[in-house]
Motif scaffolding. Structure first.
Motif, PDB file in Angstrom:
ATOM      1  N   LEU A 114       6.795  10.120  44.303  1.00  0.00           N
ATOM      2  CA  LEU A 114       5.829  11.199  44.086  1.00  0.00           C
ATOM      3  C   LEU A 114       6.132  11.959  42.789  1.00  0.00           C
ATOM      4  CD1 LEU A 114       5.390  12.549  47.717  1.00  0.00           C
ATOM      5  CD2 LEU A 114       3.716  11.287  46.350  1.00  0.00           C
ATOM      6  N   LEU A 115       7.415  12.253  42.561  1.00  0.00           N
ATOM      7  CA  LEU A 115       7.789  12.917  41.306  1.00  0.00           C
ATOM      8  C   LEU A 115       7.476  12.031  40.104  1.00  0.00           C
ATOM      9  CD1 LEU A 115      11.200  14.637  42.110  1.00  0.00           C
ATOM     10  CD2 LEU A 115       9.028  15.728  41.585  1.00  0.00           C
ATOM     11  N   SER A 116       7.639  10.727  40.264  1.00  0.00           N
ATOM     12  CA  SER A 116       7.341   9.798  39.178  1.00  0.00           C
ATOM     13  C   SER A 116       5.863   9.780  38.836  1.00  0.00           C
ATOM     14  CB  SER A 116       7.772   8.375  39.547  1.00  0.00           C
ATOM     15  OG  SER A 116       9.147   8.326  39.728  1.00  0.00           O
ATOM     16  N   PHE A 117       5.030  10.225  39.745  1.00  0.00           N
ATOM     17  CA  PHE A 117       3.605  10.340  39.460  1.00  0.00           C
ATOM     18  C   PHE A 117       3.254  11.730  38.930  1.00  0.00           C
ATOM     19  CE2 PHE A 117      -0.689  11.572  40.632  1.00  0.00           C
ATOM     20  CZ  PHE A 117      -1.422  10.574  40.014  1.00  0.00           C
ATOM     21  N   PHE A 118       3.732  12.765  39.609  1.00  0.00           N
ATOM     22  CA  PHE A 118       3.281  14.116  39.283  1.00  0.00           C
ATOM     23  C   PHE A 118       3.909  14.696  38.011  1.00  0.00           C
ATOM     24  CE2 PHE A 118       1.949  14.092  43.766  1.00  0.00           C
ATOM     25  CZ  PHE A 118       0.627  14.435  43.560  1.00  0.00           C
ATOM     26  N   ILE A 119       5.165  14.394  37.723  1.00  0.00           N
ATOM     27  CA  ILE A 119       5.788  14.926  36.503  1.00  0.00           C
ATOM     28  C   ILE A 119       5.044  14.430  35.255  1.00  0.00           C
ATOM     29  CG2 ILE A 119       7.853  14.894  35.050  1.00  0.00           C
ATOM     30  CD1 ILE A 119       9.512  15.071  37.618  1.00  0.00           C
ATOM     31  N   PRO A 120       4.824  13.104  35.110  1.00  0.00           N
ATOM     32  CA  PRO A 120       4.084  12.686  33.910  1.00  0.00           C
ATOM     33  C   PRO A 120       2.622  13.131  33.916  1.00  0.00           C
ATOM     34  CG  PRO A 120       4.547  10.801  35.292  1.00  0.00           C
ATOM     35  CD  PRO A 120       5.305  11.957  35.856  1.00  0.00           C
ATOM     36  N   PHE A 121       2.060  13.310  35.101  1.00  0.00           N
ATOM     37  CA  PHE A 121       0.685  13.800  35.180  1.00  0.00           C
ATOM     38  C   PHE A 121       0.588  15.199  34.567  1.00  0.00           C
ATOM     39  CE2 PHE A 121      -2.916  15.812  37.370  1.00  0.00           C
ATOM     40  CZ  PHE A 121      -3.905  14.877  37.098  1.00  0.00           C
ATOM     41  N   PHE A 122       1.562  16.058  34.875  1.00  0.00           N
ATOM     42  CA  PHE A 122       1.560  17.399  34.288  1.00  0.00           C
ATOM     43  C   PHE A 122       1.912  17.359  32.802  1.00  0.00           C
ATOM     44  CE2 PHE A 122       1.967  18.735  38.761  1.00  0.00           C
ATOM     45  CZ  PHE A 122       0.852  19.544  38.811  1.00  0.00           C
ATOM     46  N   ILE A 123       2.765  16.422  32.397  1.00  0.00           N
ATOM     47  CA  ILE A 123       3.057  16.271  30.973  1.00  0.00           C
ATOM     48  C   ILE A 123       1.778  15.908  30.230  1.00  0.00           C
ATOM     49  CG2 ILE A 123       4.251  14.832  29.276  1.00  0.00           C
ATOM     50  CD1 ILE A 123       6.629  14.743  31.244  1.00  0.00           C
ATOM     51  N   VAL A 124       0.997  14.986  30.797  1.00  0.00           N
ATOM     52  CA  VAL A 124      -0.274  14.598  30.181  1.00  0.00           C
ATOM     53  C   VAL A 124      -1.212  15.797  30.119  1.00  0.00           C
ATOM     54  CG1 VAL A 124      -2.362  13.196  30.509  1.00  0.00           C
ATOM     55  CG2 VAL A 124      -0.108  12.158  30.765  1.00  0.00           C
ATOM     56  N   HIS A 125      -1.230  16.587  31.182  1.00  0.00           N
ATOM     57  CA  HIS A 125      -2.100  17.764  31.222  1.00  0.00           C
ATOM     58  C   HIS A 125      -1.794  18.726  30.077  1.00  0.00           C
ATOM     59  CE1 HIS A 125      -4.362  21.190  32.739  1.00  0.00           C
ATOM     60  NE2 HIS A 125      -3.258  21.911  32.658  1.00  0.00           N
ATOM     61  N   PHE A 126      -0.522  18.941  29.795  1.00  0.00           N
ATOM     62  CA  PHE A 126      -0.141  19.917  28.780  1.00  0.00           C
ATOM     63  C   PHE A 126      -0.033  19.333  27.376  1.00  0.00           C
ATOM     64  CE2 PHE A 126       1.433  22.061  32.648  1.00  0.00           C
ATOM     65  CZ  PHE A 126       0.705  23.221  32.514  1.00  0.00           C
ATOM     66  N   PHE A 164      16.013  -2.789  41.868  1.00  0.00           N
ATOM     67  CA  PHE A 164      15.005  -3.120  42.877  1.00  0.00           C
ATOM     68  C   PHE A 164      15.368  -2.557  44.247  1.00  0.00           C
ATOM     69  CE2 PHE A 164      13.878  -6.594  39.863  1.00  0.00           C
ATOM     70  CZ  PHE A 164      12.570  -6.194  39.653  1.00  0.00           C
ATOM     71  N   ARG A 165      16.655  -2.576  44.589  1.00  0.00           N
ATOM     72  CA  ARG A 165      17.078  -2.074  45.897  1.00  0.00           C
ATOM     73  C   ARG A 165      16.895  -0.557  45.997  1.00  0.00           C
ATOM     74  NH1 ARG A 165      22.818  -3.240  46.438  1.00  0.00           N
ATOM     75  NH2 ARG A 165      23.076  -1.168  45.606  1.00  0.00           N
ATOM     76  N   SER A 166      17.086   0.131  44.902  1.00  0.00           N
ATOM     77  CA  SER A 166      17.037   1.600  44.946  1.00  0.00           C
ATOM     78  C   SER A 166      15.658   2.174  44.624  1.00  0.00           C
ATOM     79  CB  SER A 166      18.053   2.171  43.970  1.00  0.00           C
ATOM     80  OG  SER A 166      17.673   1.874  42.651  1.00  0.00           O
ATOM     81  N   TRP A 167      14.702   1.368  44.288  1.00  0.00           N
ATOM     82  CA  TRP A 167      13.351   1.767  43.932  1.00  0.00           C
ATOM     83  C   TRP A 167      13.268   2.424  42.554  1.00  0.00           C
ATOM     84  CZ3 TRP A 167      10.205   4.157  48.523  1.00  0.00           C
ATOM     85  CH2 TRP A 167      10.301   3.346  49.646  1.00  0.00           C
ATOM     86  N   ILE A 168      14.342   2.424  41.808  1.00  0.00           N
ATOM     87  CA  ILE A 168      14.308   3.085  40.502  1.00  0.00           C
ATOM     88  C   ILE A 168      13.357   2.378  39.552  1.00  0.00           C
ATOM     89  CG2 ILE A 168      16.299   1.887  39.484  1.00  0.00           C
ATOM     90  CD1 ILE A 168      15.548   5.577  38.971  1.00  0.00           C
ATOM     91  N   PHE A 169      13.258   1.044  39.643  1.00  0.00           N
ATOM     92  CA  PHE A 169      12.318   0.328  38.790  1.00  0.00           C
ATOM     93  C   PHE A 169      10.878   0.724  39.105  1.00  0.00           C
ATOM     94  CE2 PHE A 169      15.239  -3.555  37.866  1.00  0.00           C
ATOM     95  CZ  PHE A 169      15.986  -2.775  37.002  1.00  0.00           C
ATOM     96  N   SER A 170      10.583   0.879  40.377  1.00  0.00           N
ATOM     97  CA  SER A 170       9.232   1.312  40.768  1.00  0.00           C
ATOM     98  C   SER A 170       8.930   2.689  40.199  1.00  0.00           C
ATOM     99  CB  SER A 170       9.093   1.353  42.288  1.00  0.00           C
ATOM    100  OG  SER A 170       9.374   0.101  42.832  1.00  0.00           O
ATOM    101  N   CYS A 171       9.893   3.573  40.308  1.00  0.00           N
ATOM    102  CA  CYS A 171       9.707   4.931  39.780  1.00  0.00           C
ATOM    103  C   CYS A 171       9.489   4.912  38.274  1.00  0.00           C
ATOM    104  CB  CYS A 171      10.917   5.793  40.122  1.00  0.00           C
ATOM    105  SG  CYS A 171      11.085   6.170  41.863  1.00  0.00           S
ATOM    106  N   ILE A 172      10.249   4.086  37.564  1.00  0.00           N
ATOM    107  CA  ILE A 172      10.117   4.007  36.111  1.00  0.00           C
ATOM    108  C   ILE A 172       8.743   3.455  35.730  1.00  0.00           C
ATOM    109  CG2 ILE A 172      10.971   2.836  34.035  1.00  0.00           C
ATOM    110  CD1 ILE A 172      13.797   3.076  35.265  1.00  0.00           C
ATOM    111  N   LEU A 173       8.303   2.408  36.417  1.00  0.00           N
ATOM    112  CA  LEU A 173       6.990   1.836  36.118  1.00  0.00           C
ATOM    113  C   LEU A 173       5.867   2.838  36.370  1.00  0.00           C
ATOM    114  CD1 LEU A 173       7.347  -1.814  37.460  1.00  0.00           C
ATOM    115  CD2 LEU A 173       7.095  -1.071  35.094  1.00  0.00           C
ATOM    116  N   ILE A 174       5.957   3.572  37.457  1.00  0.00           N
ATOM    117  CA  ILE A 174       4.939   4.587  37.761  1.00  0.00           C
ATOM    118  C   ILE A 174       4.969   5.684  36.700  1.00  0.00           C
ATOM    119  CG2 ILE A 174       4.268   6.402  39.390  1.00  0.00           C
ATOM    120  CD1 ILE A 174       5.268   4.484  41.617  1.00  0.00           C
TER     121      ILE A 174
END
Length: 190
Positions: A114-126, A164-174
């Motif tokens: 969720l943070l991987s989505f919302f943080i860049p979303f707010f960066i884009v906003h500003f 892949f086990r820790s989901w960090i790649f998914s977070c980075i891609l998002i």
């Protein structure tokens, strides 16, 4: 307006001259005066001397303003650079903290997504006026450094297994995807 153009414009208005009158008295082209006051050109040499003579301003003061302006610019670049480095470290550290520990549960990993989505979303906003590639370089470089460090420390196979086990790649891609394509997601009201 840059400081020299603003100072010339203010001095001209204080003397009660129009741009045309200043051009005529200083024997400088009207278009040149307009460009100087609109921050399109910076007067140098003879042009600066002619304008300063008519407006009765000290040429050295104007050149000092220019030097002060350059110092402020360099200082702001340094401060912005330090801020961006710290911001990247905080973002990568937060998402890494939520995903990388072996004892991290699904709730913290979903929170990282969720943070991987919302943080860049707010960066884009500003930062809507910044191009997507520049935004990606400014705010996504921390993840590139993080991946490089992960691969150096763990090796390629070990880094991929952990990622892949820790989901960090998914977070980075998002994060990178929203940062780059966020303008499509964010449509401001008109």
């Amino acid at each position: 307006m840059n400081s020299i153009g603003k100072k010339i414009s203010d001095a001209r208005k204080l003397k009660g001259f129009t741009q045309e009158e200043l051009a005529e008295l200083s024997k400088v082209n009207l278009r040149t005066i307009q460009r100087i006051e609109n921050n399109n050109n910076e007067p140098r040499g003879k042009t600066l001397s002619l304008i300063c003579d008519v407006l009765q301003i000290d040429k050295a003061d104007l050149q000092g303003l220019n030097q002060l302006s350059e110092n402020k610019t360099m200082t702001s670049y340094i401060i912005n650079g330090i801020f961006l480095i710290l911001l990247n470290i905080i973002i990568v550290g937060t998402i890494g903290y939520l995903t990388l520990p072996i004892e991290a549960n699904t709730n913290s990993k979903v929170g990282a997504i969720l943070l991987s989505f919302f943080i860049p979303f707010f960066i884009v906003h500003f930062t809507q006026k910044i191009r997507a590639t520049k935004r990606l370089l400014k705010f996504g470089i921390g993840f590139a450094a993080y991946l490089l460090l992960l691969m150096c420390v763990q090796g390629f196979i070990g880094g991929c297994r952990i990622g892949f086990r820790s989901w960090i790649f998914s977070c980075i891609l998002i994060f990178i995807g929203v940062l780059f394509y966020g303008e499509i997601l964010y449509k401001p009201e008109k």
